[in-house]
Design a protein around this motif. Structure first.
Motif, PDB file in Angstrom:
ATOM      1  N   ALA A 165      44.422  42.328  35.856  1.00 49.34           N
ATOM      2  CA  ALA A 165      44.640  43.067  37.099  1.00 49.34           C
ATOM      3  C   ALA A 165      43.344  43.203  37.889  1.00 49.34           C
ATOM      4  N   ALA A 166      42.251  43.476  37.171  1.00 48.63           N
ATOM      5  CA  ALA A 166      40.958  43.613  37.847  1.00 48.63           C
ATOM      6  C   ALA A 166      40.526  42.302  38.486  1.00 48.63           C
ATOM      7  N   GLU A 167      40.814  41.202  37.825  1.00 52.35           N
ATOM      8  CA  GLU A 167      40.364  39.895  38.311  1.00 52.35           C
ATOM      9  C   GLU A 167      41.238  39.357  39.431  1.00 52.35           C
ATOM     10  N   TRP A 168      42.543  39.638  39.369  1.00 45.37           N
ATOM     11  CA  TRP A 168      43.466  39.035  40.330  1.00 45.37           C
ATOM     12  C   TRP A 168      43.892  39.971  41.449  1.00 45.37           C
ATOM     13  N   GLY A 169      43.308  41.164  41.507  1.00 45.77           N
ATOM     14  CA  GLY A 169      43.616  42.046  42.624  1.00 45.77           C
ATOM     15  C   GLY A 169      43.279  41.414  43.964  1.00 45.77           C
ATOM     16  N   LYS A 170      42.245  40.582  43.999  1.00 41.38           N
ATOM     17  CA  LYS A 170      41.833  39.928  45.248  1.00 41.38           C
ATOM     18  C   LYS A 170      42.900  38.973  45.773  1.00 41.38           C
ATOM     19  N   TYR A 171      43.804  38.583  44.902  1.00 42.70           N
ATOM     20  CA  TYR A 171      44.914  37.720  45.316  1.00 42.70           C
ATOM     21  C   TYR A 171      46.189  38.526  45.585  1.00 42.70           C
ATOM     22  N   ASN A 172      46.084  39.842  45.550  1.00 46.42           N
ATOM     23  CA  ASN A 172      47.244  40.717  45.710  1.00 46.42           C
ATOM     24  C   ASN A 172      48.290  40.468  44.624  1.00 46.42           C
ATOM     25  N   ILE A 173      47.808  40.097  43.427  1.00 49.97           N
ATOM     26  CA  ILE A 173      48.679  39.969  42.262  1.00 49.97           C
ATOM     27  C   ILE A 173      48.497  41.231  41.423  1.00 49.97           C
TER      28      ILE A 173
END
Length: 263
Positions: free
Chosen positions: A181-189
């Motif tokens: 979640a921390a890594e893919w928040g930038k992709y709105n995932i």
């Protein structure tokens, strides 16, 4: 304009892939998403079970199909993802639910059984999440991944429940959820986890028999095991825009068992 609560929970036009979806908790989760309007692809190893489950959902008015795959095998995982994307056009919601358990005292636990549990419960989640994100979610800048963990991942077990491999795998799923979640928040995932307590299922039948279903139910503050409705609300919250600002979280759905055991 601010949307109504009904609009926030509506999944019309959304698509979902649910692994381990032919029965038990996976089928309950698939039903939740389908009842909210999502198109569903179910997956598990056995075509006959999937055919029956899809027919059950279709009879309830849900757009459901299935793909047989073994989520312990990397080639099958990638095929499942590719076929699901081809069939649905894209995947909005991924539910990682396929799993295995093994009961044995730690000092006698077979290493091959340990590897089997970790391979399916952790490695399989990672490979499928990675593939679906790279080939569907990242480019579209949207997606919800829901990982099935367990209250077994929050700590130890009562005496007699010798499931160290399972507990370890589910603890890993919780932190996998948080890190992803921390890594893919930038992709709105968004990536979140559900931690069920004791639900009657094929995976828990040995535990229920060994510990006593009535005893386990009595141990929960609410005094019962989970049923066929208890995961549906949280699943829909995580999957829908009602939960669009929730990521990296886990929640126990266990009748309060974990607050007694200290998880």
């Amino acid at each position: 304009m601010t949307r109504s609560i009904q609009q926030l929970f509506d999944l019309s036009g959304k698509t979902a892939l649910v692994t381990g979806g032919s029965r038990g908790l996976g089928l309950q989760l698939a039903r939740s998403l389908g009842e909210a309007g999502a198109r569903i692809v179910l997956s598990s190893r056995k075509a006959s079970d999937l055919e029956e489950a899809a027919a059950e959902l279709q009879a309830a008015g849900i757009d459901a199909s299935w793909i047989a795959a073994d989520c312990a095998r990397e080639d099958d995982i990638r095929r499942l993802a590719d076929e699901s994307i081809a069939r649905l056009g894209h995947i909005d919601i991924l539910v990682n639910n396929a799993g295995a358990a093994w009961g044995a005292p730690a000092e006698d636990h077979p290493v091959e059984a340990w590897d089997k549990v970790q391979n399916l419960n952790v490695r399989g989640y990672f490979i499928l999440s990675q593939h679906v994100a790279k080939h569907s979610m990242i480019a579209r800048k949207k997606g919800s991944i829901i990982n099935l963990a367990s209250i077994a991942g929050l700590g130890g077990n009562p005496p007699g429940m010798n499931t160290i491999a399972y507990n370890t795998s589910k603890g890993a799923v919780i932190n996998f959820t948080r890190a992803l979640a921390a890594e893919w928040g930038k992709y709105n995932i968004r990536v979140n986890a559900i931690c069920p307590g004791f639900f009657p299922s094929k995976m828990t039948v040995g535990t229920l028999k060994a510990m006593g279903e009535d005893k386990l139910a009595a141990h929960a503050p609410l005094g019962r095991l989970g049923d066929d409705e208890d995961l549906k609300g949280l699943c829909l919250l995580y999957a829908s825009d009602a939960g669009k600002h929730i990521t990296g979280q886990w929640l126990a759905v266990d009748g309060g068992t974990s607050i007694i055991t200290g998880g």
